[in-house]
Design a protein around this motif. Structure first.
Motif, PDB file in Angstrom:
ATOM      1  N   ARG A  91     -11.305  20.330 -53.540  1.00  0.00           N
ATOM      2  CA  ARG A  91      -9.947  20.058 -54.030  1.00  0.00           C
ATOM      3  C   ARG A  91      -9.170  21.356 -54.204  1.00  0.00           C
ATOM      4  O   ARG A  91      -7.995  21.461 -53.823  1.00  0.00           O
ATOM      5  CB  ARG A  91      -9.999  19.294 -55.356  1.00  0.00           C
ATOM      6  N   PRO A 111      -0.422  16.339 -54.319  1.00  0.00           N
ATOM      7  CA  PRO A 111      -1.314  15.270 -54.807  1.00  0.00           C
ATOM      8  C   PRO A 111      -1.506  14.128 -53.805  1.00  0.00           C
ATOM      9  O   PRO A 111      -2.631  13.655 -53.614  1.00  0.00           O
ATOM     10  CB  PRO A 111      -0.619  14.781 -56.082  1.00  0.00           C
ATOM     11  N   ARG A 158      -9.419   7.999 -61.926  1.00  0.00           N
ATOM     12  CA  ARG A 158      -9.841   9.372 -61.587  1.00  0.00           C
ATOM     13  C   ARG A 158      -8.841  10.407 -62.092  1.00  0.00           C
ATOM     14  O   ARG A 158      -9.234  11.446 -62.625  1.00  0.00           O
ATOM     15  CB  ARG A 158      -9.973   9.484 -60.056  1.00  0.00           C
ATOM     16  N   ARG A 159      -7.560  10.116 -61.955  1.00  0.00           N
ATOM     17  CA  ARG A 159      -6.543  11.081 -62.351  1.00  0.00           C
ATOM     18  C   ARG A 159      -6.311  11.088 -63.871  1.00  0.00           C
ATOM     19  O   ARG A 159      -6.015  12.127 -64.447  1.00  0.00           O
ATOM     20  CB  ARG A 159      -5.224  10.760 -61.634  1.00  0.00           C
ATOM     21  N   ARG A 160      -6.384   9.921 -64.492  1.00  0.00           N
ATOM     22  CA  ARG A 160      -6.192   9.799 -65.944  1.00  0.00           C
ATOM     23  C   ARG A 160      -7.519   9.353 -66.541  1.00  0.00           C
ATOM     24  O   ARG A 160      -7.807   8.166 -66.628  1.00  0.00           O
ATOM     25  CB  ARG A 160      -5.101   8.770 -66.251  1.00  0.00           C
ATOM     26  N   LEU A 182      -4.939  13.341 -51.754  1.00  0.00           N
ATOM     27  CA  LEU A 182      -5.617  12.051 -51.892  1.00  0.00           C
ATOM     28  C   LEU A 182      -5.893  11.420 -50.538  1.00  0.00           C
ATOM     29  O   LEU A 182      -7.010  10.965 -50.269  1.00  0.00           O
ATOM     30  CB  LEU A 182      -4.763  11.116 -52.752  1.00  0.00           C
TER      31      LEU A 182
END
Length: 226
Positions: free
Chosen positions: A124, A134, A57-59, A138
């Protein structure tokens, strides 16, 4: 010489109460091993799947490789999977757990990732505006909102693990699968049927239990449907 009319074991019947009473401890031991193998494999799979889904999801560039590898692992036949892991783990319960963990990853990673992707971007942004970093974002926003999809994947992975544990009978660690395998080799009808029914009951009970946990952890989904 004929079997006594009340001796269902001697007549080798499919439904036999005498089998349940005379093999009670054997059945309990098999059920216990089945539950342990299932629980350990799903929990280890979940511990691995959450970081992989967060990474994907992040990368975003990592999503395709992660999903691709886990999907390929899921397509490997169970007997071939155990054979490939045999040099690493030998004939042990760890071999069965490792195989089940690899099978669970595609179901868990896909569903957790889908849940994370479904979190609205405005949510978000609002959390970041409140000073959420972060990690806090999460743990307190993204993962809770991803729970419905994640729990759906967990339920499927658990039921699949209950089924696949039986294949571990080929290495002597298959829980109820050991009884099914031995019963089929000797055509012991009561043992095959009883162990098979218990596998189904474990799968149904596990699914219902996780469904109840899901409803407890996600009360807002019930409110939304109402």
């Amino acid at each position: 010489m004929t079997a006594p009319p009340n001796d269902c074991l001697a007549r080798n019947e499919w439904i036999c109460g005498a089998y349940l009473t005379s093999r009670r401890q054997i059945l309990l031991d098999a059920v216990g091993q089945h539950l342990r193998l299932t629980a350990v494999s799903v929990l280890v799979g979940l511990v691995i799947a959450v970081p992989l889904a967060v990474l994907a999801r992040r990368r975003r560039w990592s999503a395709a490789p992660v999903l691709g590898v886990t999907t390929i692992l899921y397509t490997i036949p169970s007997l071939a999977m155990f054979s490939l892991l045999l040099p690493l783990y030998g004939l042990s319960a760890t071999l069965v757990v490792a195989g089940l963990v690899l099978y669970s990853l595609t179901l868990l990673v896909r569903n957790i990732l889908a849940g994370l992707r479904a979190v609205p971007e405005e949510t978000r942004q609002a959390a970041r505006g409140l000073g959420y970093g972060p990690i806090r974002l999460l743990l307190t926003v993204e993962l809770p909102l991803a729970l419905p999809a994640a729990m759906a994947g967990l339920r499927i992975a658990t039921v699949s693990a209950v089924s696949l544990v039986t294949v571990g009978a080929i290495v002597g660690f298959g829980g109820l699968g050991n009884l099914i395998y031995a019963g089929m080799n000797t055509y012991f009808k009561a043992q095959v049927l009883t162990a098979s029914v218990l596998c189904v009951l474990i799968a149904v009970a596990a699914d219902l239990l996780l469904l109840g946990v899901q409803r407890l952890l996600t009360p807002w989904t019930r409110a939304a449907r109402a």
